[in-house]
Design a protein around this motif. Structure first.
Motif: not given
Length: 179
Positions: A162-170, A133-135
């Motif tokens: 950054n959007y791709y990273d957010i998708i993957n972290y989520a 969540t923090d990332i």
């Protein structure tokens, strides 16, 4: 289960909701500028963090629906980066076209995830959901700064990365929470 299969399960859940909402609401989200989508994602991530810290929510929705929203809004942002926001009904796209674009971007996210998992040895599996969540929040603050800089960066990745990273972290968070 392996990460690829788990990714596919989460993708199916997110895509099913996205495609059903595209039928119910059309693609009204096409009017949103990318910065507005960033703010929507930020609100969802901040709510997750608040619930994690307080241990309870007063609205009868947990954090899983918020992670789904983060994934879906991030895909919408990637579509908007490609197409640009529209300010007219003529700029709307069909639910079918939106679904095709969704699958294009979620599959790009999966390919990136598989490559990074190879290089990082699936380190995310040892992370806490709170850290994920923090990332996501950190990535959103980066996106906001890039947006404030009119999309210009000197040495950093752009908005799409950054959007791709957010998708993957989520998706990683969803795997940890639901599978």
């Amino acid at each position: 289960m392996n990460t690829s299969t788990q990714f596919d399960q989460i993708e199916k859940t997110c895509f099913d909701l996205f495609s059903k909402k595209a039928v119910d609401y059309g693609t009204a989200w096409r009017i949103l500028r990318t910065s507005s989508l960033t703010d929507q994602i930020y609100i969802k991530a901040q709510r997750i963090r608040s619930i994690q810290e307080k241990g309870v929510s007063k609205v009868d929705e947990g954090i899983v629906p918020e992670f789904i929203g983060i994934i879906n809004y991030s895909v919408m942002a990637l579509i908007q980066l490609e197409m640009g926001a529209t300010d007219a009904v003529e700029g709307m796209i069909s639910a079918e076209e939106a679904s095709k674009l969704y699958l294009k971007y979620i599959h790009n996210a999966k390919a990136l995830m598989l490559n990074k998992n190879h290089d990082y040895g699936e380190a995310w599996r040892n992370m806490r959901v709170e850290s994920l969540t923090d990332i996501i929040l950190m990535k959103l603050l980066r996106i906001k700064q890039i947006e404030d800089n009119k999309g210009n960066t000197i040495v950093s990745e752009g908005l799409d990365a950054n959007y791709y990273d957010i998708i993957n972290y989520a998706i990683f968070a969803m795997i940890k929470l639901t599978l």
